[in-house]
Design a protein around this motif. Structure first.
Motif, PDB file in Angstrom:
ATOM      1  N   CYS A  94       0.807  -1.219   0.000  1.00  0.00           N
ATOM      2  CA  CYS A  94       0.000   0.000   0.000  1.00  0.00           C
ATOM      3  C   CYS A  94       0.845   1.277   0.000  1.00  0.00           C
ATOM      4  O   CYS A  94       0.348   2.362   0.303  1.00  0.00           O
ATOM      5  CB  CYS A  94      -1.008  -0.017   1.150  1.00  0.00           C
ATOM      6  N   ASN A  95       2.142   1.128  -0.349  1.00  0.00           N
ATOM      7  CA  ASN A  95       2.979   2.314  -0.569  1.00  0.00           C
ATOM      8  C   ASN A  95       2.721   2.812  -1.987  1.00  0.00           C
ATOM      9  O   ASN A  95       2.968   2.075  -2.935  1.00  0.00           O
ATOM     10  CB  ASN A  95       4.466   1.969  -0.427  1.00  0.00           C
ATOM     11  N   PRO A  96       2.238   4.019  -2.137  1.00  0.00           N
ATOM     12  CA  PRO A  96       1.924   4.497  -3.484  1.00  0.00           C
ATOM     13  C   PRO A  96       3.174   4.618  -4.352  1.00  0.00           C
ATOM     14  O   PRO A  96       4.259   4.914  -3.854  1.00  0.00           O
ATOM     15  CB  PRO A  96       1.289   5.863  -3.242  1.00  0.00           C
ATOM     16  N   HIS A 120      18.473   7.198  -4.616  1.00  0.00           N
ATOM     17  CA  HIS A 120      17.338   7.354  -3.692  1.00  0.00           C
ATOM     18  C   HIS A 120      16.772   5.970  -3.388  1.00  0.00           C
ATOM     19  O   HIS A 120      16.504   5.200  -4.303  1.00  0.00           O
ATOM     20  CB  HIS A 120      16.261   8.233  -4.341  1.00  0.00           C
ATOM     21  N   MET A 121      16.580   5.668  -2.115  1.00  0.00           N
ATOM     22  CA  MET A 121      16.208   4.292  -1.772  1.00  0.00           C
ATOM     23  C   MET A 121      14.829   3.903  -2.292  1.00  0.00           C
ATOM     24  O   MET A 121      14.537   2.727  -2.431  1.00  0.00           O
ATOM     25  CB  MET A 121      16.297   4.064  -0.267  1.00  0.00           C
ATOM     26  N   ASN A 122      13.980   4.866  -2.614  1.00  0.00           N
ATOM     27  CA  ASN A 122      12.632   4.528  -3.067  1.00  0.00           C
ATOM     28  C   ASN A 122      12.439   4.670  -4.577  1.00  0.00           C
ATOM     29  O   ASN A 122      11.314   4.632  -5.065  1.00  0.00           O
ATOM     30  CB  ASN A 122      11.597   5.392  -2.344  1.00  0.00           C
ATOM     31  N   VAL A 123      13.548   4.856  -5.309  1.00  0.00           N
ATOM     32  CA  VAL A 123      13.420   5.039  -6.765  1.00  0.00           C
ATOM     33  C   VAL A 123      14.072   3.882  -7.516  1.00  0.00           C
ATOM     34  O   VAL A 123      15.180   3.472  -7.194  1.00  0.00           O
ATOM     35  CB  VAL A 123      14.070   6.373  -7.215  1.00  0.00           C
ATOM     36  N   ASN A 161      15.247  -3.413  -2.659  1.00  0.00           N
ATOM     37  CA  ASN A 161      14.670  -4.174  -1.554  1.00  0.00           C
ATOM     38  C   ASN A 161      13.721  -3.296  -0.758  1.00  0.00           C
ATOM     39  O   ASN A 161      12.825  -3.768  -0.095  1.00  0.00           O
ATOM     40  CB  ASN A 161      15.768  -4.701  -0.635  1.00  0.00           C
ATOM     41  N   GLU A 162      13.965  -1.987  -0.827  1.00  0.00           N
ATOM     42  CA  GLU A 162      13.095  -1.046  -0.123  1.00  0.00           C
ATOM     43  C   GLU A 162      11.790  -0.874  -0.890  1.00  0.00           C
ATOM     44  O   GLU A 162      11.670  -1.330  -2.019  1.00  0.00           O
ATOM     45  CB  GLU A 162      13.800   0.314   0.042  1.00  0.00           C
ATOM     46  N   CYS A 163      10.847  -0.193  -0.262  1.00  0.00           N
ATOM     47  CA  CYS A 163       9.580   0.073  -0.928  1.00  0.00           C
ATOM     48  C   CYS A 163       9.800   1.070  -2.059  1.00  0.00           C
ATOM     49  O   CYS A 163      10.347   2.146  -1.834  1.00  0.00           O
ATOM     50  CB  CYS A 163       8.565   0.656   0.042  1.00  0.00           C
ATOM     51  N   THR A 164       9.374   0.699  -3.245  1.00  0.00           N
ATOM     52  CA  THR A 164       9.497   1.597  -4.384  1.00  0.00           C
ATOM     53  C   THR A 164       8.401   2.653  -4.326  1.00  0.00           C
ATOM     54  O   THR A 164       7.236   2.329  -4.103  1.00  0.00           O
ATOM     55  CB  THR A 164       9.388   0.797  -5.695  1.00  0.00           C
ATOM     56  N   ALA A 165       8.793   3.902  -4.515  1.00  0.00           N
ATOM     57  CA  ALA A 165       7.801   4.979  -4.543  1.00  0.00           C
ATOM     58  C   ALA A 165       7.751   5.643  -5.916  1.00  0.00           C
ATOM     59  O   ALA A 165       6.819   6.365  -6.230  1.00  0.00           O
ATOM     60  CB  ALA A 165       8.113   6.016  -3.475  1.00  0.00           C
ATOM     61  N   ALA A 166       8.767   5.371  -6.739  1.00  0.00           N
ATOM     62  CA  ALA A 166       8.778   5.881  -8.107  1.00  0.00           C
ATOM     63  C   ALA A 166       9.531   4.887  -8.980  1.00  0.00           C
ATOM     64  O   ALA A 166      10.631   4.468  -8.636  1.00  0.00           O
ATOM     65  CB  ALA A 166       9.440   7.251  -8.173  1.00  0.00           C
ATOM     66  N   ILE A 298       8.501  12.140  -3.831  1.00  0.00           N
ATOM     67  CA  ILE A 298       9.248  11.195  -3.001  1.00  0.00           C
ATOM     68  C   ILE A 298       9.936  11.985  -1.893  1.00  0.00           C
ATOM     69  O   ILE A 298      10.208  13.170  -2.072  1.00  0.00           O
ATOM     70  CB  ILE A 298      10.291  10.386  -3.829  1.00  0.00           C
ATOM     71  N   PRO A 299      10.208  11.336  -0.767  1.00  0.00           N
ATOM     72  CA  PRO A 299      10.870  12.070   0.326  1.00  0.00           C
ATOM     73  C   PRO A 299      12.229  12.615  -0.107  1.00  0.00           C
ATOM     74  O   PRO A 299      12.950  11.963  -0.869  1.00  0.00           O
ATOM     75  CB  PRO A 299      11.022  11.014   1.439  1.00  0.00           C
ATOM     76  N   GLN A 300      12.565  13.799   0.370  1.00  0.00           N
ATOM     77  CA  GLN A 300      13.825  14.437  -0.025  1.00  0.00           C
ATOM     78  C   GLN A 300      15.024  13.711   0.576  1.00  0.00           C
ATOM     79  O   GLN A 300      15.055  13.437   1.769  1.00  0.00           O
ATOM     80  CB  GLN A 300      13.849  15.902   0.452  1.00  0.00           C
TER      81      GLN A 300
HETATM   82  C1  LIG Z   1      10.963   4.056   1.215  1.00  0.00           C
HETATM   83  O1  LIG Z   1      11.481   2.814   1.589  1.00  0.00           O
HETATM   84  C2  LIG Z   1      11.420   2.563   2.982  1.00  0.00           C
HETATM   85  C3  LIG Z   1      12.102   1.239   3.249  1.00  0.00           C
HETATM   86  O2  LIG Z   1      11.463   0.202   2.563  1.00  0.00           O
HETATM   87  C4  LIG Z   1       9.980   2.560   3.438  1.00  0.00           C
HETATM   88  O3  LIG Z   1       9.920   2.372   4.828  1.00  0.00           O
HETATM   89  C5  LIG Z   1       9.334   3.876   3.075  1.00  0.00           C
HETATM   90  O4  LIG Z   1       7.966   3.851   3.378  1.00  0.00           O
HETATM   91  C6  LIG Z   1       9.519   4.127   1.584  1.00  0.00           C
HETATM   92  N1  LIG Z   1       9.003   5.448   1.254  1.00  0.00           N
HETATM   93  C7  LIG Z   1       8.028   5.615   0.386  1.00  0.00           C
HETATM   94  C8  LIG Z   1       7.599   7.030   0.153  1.00  0.00           C
HETATM   95  O5  LIG Z   1       7.501   4.699  -0.216  1.00  0.00           O
END
Ligand SMILES: *[C@@H]1O[C@H](CO)[C@@H](O)[C@H](O)[C@H]1NC(C)=O
Ligand SMILES: *[C@@H]1O[C@H](CO)[C@@H](O)[C@H](O)[C@H]1NC(C)=O
Ligand SMILES: *[C@@H]1O[C@H](CO)[C@@H](O)[C@H](O)[C@H]1NC(C)=O
Ligand SMILES: *[C@@H]1O[C@H](CO)[C@@H](O)[C@H](O)[C@H]1NC(C)=O
Ligand SMILES: *[C@@H]1O[C@H](CO)[C@@H](O)[C@H](O)[C@H]1NC(C)=O
Ligand SMILES: *[C@@H]1O[C@H](CO)[C@@H](O)[C@H](O)[C@H]1NC(C)=O
Length: 345
Positions: A94-96, A120-123, A161-166, A298-300
């Motif tokens: 449910c991470n957009p 960026h960890m979410n890209v 491995n992290e949550c992808t946001a973009a 995405i977070p800065q």
């Molecule tokens: C970015 O990844 C982290 C680690 O998986 C996660 O906790 C966080 O919610 C993610 N941020 C977004 C905006 O998806």
């Protein structure tokens, strides 16, 4: 039944010669093992079916609509919750996710820019996917490829491995993007894809980079390897030591063509949500990267790249025939390219 079996074996023991006996023994042992195997297998299958049932229940939970973040109405089409077929997003379900394309031209810093984004960890930006021709054969191969990328099913080193946001890719204008622009604009609209245009302001510098890169492709001064991008100052120095001679007859038409292609692209994709970036601006001022992260929602984070710039000295030192170039560009639309310069430490 066990007794019967024993009698049977005893019978054999008595009647048959020893060699055959041992053979029969072995056959019956094999049969026993097989029966056991089938039994164990059936238990295993039951467990697997239980497991898939549990998986199914999980997917049901995922299927429950995720809560759309608090965004303005116009932004809704750009918010996605992909459901990949190759893996389970699990706690990230449910991470957009936002979909993007980095649209650029060769030797405009897009490789460097993409490494910055991927830090960026979410890209996840998956590289120049459409440099492979079969993927851009026609609109249906293009759509198949894009669908896979945006559904997070395109697994490359950019996958996180992290949550992808973009999630996105790098797409050069001359890789089917311009030819199929109408259908692609429709696709971007239907799918909610945003575009990051990345161009060079100084097309003369780009021209030099193209020629130097082409030279490197054949001469391979770095231990026989061709490198479009380098990670050390020593390598950059070697590559920058080559000075191309620019064909002054072709220069103006070439600059015009590059300039027009950029203008045409901006016109074609005008209705697509986009941001326009210039390589020189990013080099001069990293706040541009904050704009990009805001654009992608995405977070800065501080973005980093290990790539080292190849051509950093003044332009006049990078070509063989600077005086000719000056003459040709003097008084033209492109004269400013001679003067606009920047220093990189
Ligand atoms: C970015 O990844 C982290 C680690 O998986 C996660 O906790 C966080 O919610 C993610 N941020 C977004 C905006 O998806
Ligand atoms: C698109 O190209 C693929 C691969 O060459 C081919 O199989 C398919 O039939 C083509 N589709 C259309 C609509 O032309
Ligand atoms: C420059 O390009 C033109 C057109 O391709 C060609 O005729 C000419 O010989 C080239 N000049 C040099 C110096 O290579
Ligand atoms: C894009 O469209 C807007 C209006 O929809 C217009 O004002 C603008 O000039 C267009 N830009 C380009 C580069 O075509
Ligand atoms: C970078 O750009 C921002 C905003 O565009 C500006 O406020 C800042 O002063 C610039 N920094 C430098 C070092 O030019
Ligand atoms: C450009 O041309 C003008 C006259 O046509 C001349 O005065 C000037 O020195 C030239 N500039 C360069 C950089 O060659």
């Amino acid at each position: 039944m066990a007794d019967d079996l024993c009698f049977f074996i005893k019978d054999m023991l008595i009647v048959r010669p020893p060699v055959k006996n041992s053979l029969v023994l072995r056959i019956s042992l094999l049969a026993f093992v097989m029966v056991c195997g089938v039994f164990m297998c059936s238990i295993g299958l039951k467990q697997i079916s239980n497991f898939t049932k549990a998986g199914f229940i999980d997917i049901k939970v995922v299927d429950k609509p995720c809560e759309v973040p608090n965004v303005e109405k116009w932004e809704r089409p750009y918010v996605h919750f992909p459901n990949p077929t190759t893996f389970n997003r699990a706690e990230c379900a449910c991470n957009p996710v936002r979909y993007f394309v980095i649209s650029s031209t060769q030797r405009s810093g897009s490789g460097w820019f993409e490494t910055l984004l991927n830090s960026h960890m979410n890209v996840s930006s998956n590289g120049e996917i459409f440099s492979v021709k079969p993927r851009r054969t026609n609109m249906s191969t293009i759509v198949d490829t894009l669908d896979k990328i945006y559904n997070l099913d395109w697994l490359t080193s950019a996958s996180k491995n992290e949550c992808t946001a973009a999630v996105g890719l790098k797409w050069m204008l001359n890789q089917g993007l311009m030819q199929n622009h109408e259908a692609i604009v429709e696709y971007f609209k239907a799918k909610g894809v945003s575009m990051i245009f990345l161009f060079r302001r100084n097309l003369l510098r780009r021209r030099i980079s193209i020629l130097a890169n082409a030279y490197d492709q054949s001469a391979k001064p770095l231990n026989g390897k061709h490198k479009s991008h380098v990670h050390s100052h020593d390598e950059a120095k070697i590559l920058a030591s080559y000075k191309p001679t620019i064909n002054t007859t072709l220069l103006i038409p070439e600059l015009k063509q590059a300039d027009n292609m950029v203008k045409q692209a901006l016109e074609y994709f005008n209705s697509t949500r986009h941001i326009i970036l210039y390589y020189e601006d990013i080099i001069k001022n990293h706040t541009v990267l904050e704009d990009v992260q805001r654009f992608l929602r995405i977070p800065q984070m501080e973005l980093k790249s290990r790539q080292v710039k190849i051509h950093k000295g003044p332009l006049r030192e990078q070509v063989e025939n600077w005086d000719d170039i000056k003459k040709v560009l003097n008084g033209t639309l492109y004269e400013s390219f001679l003067h606009e310069d920047y220093k990189v430490s």
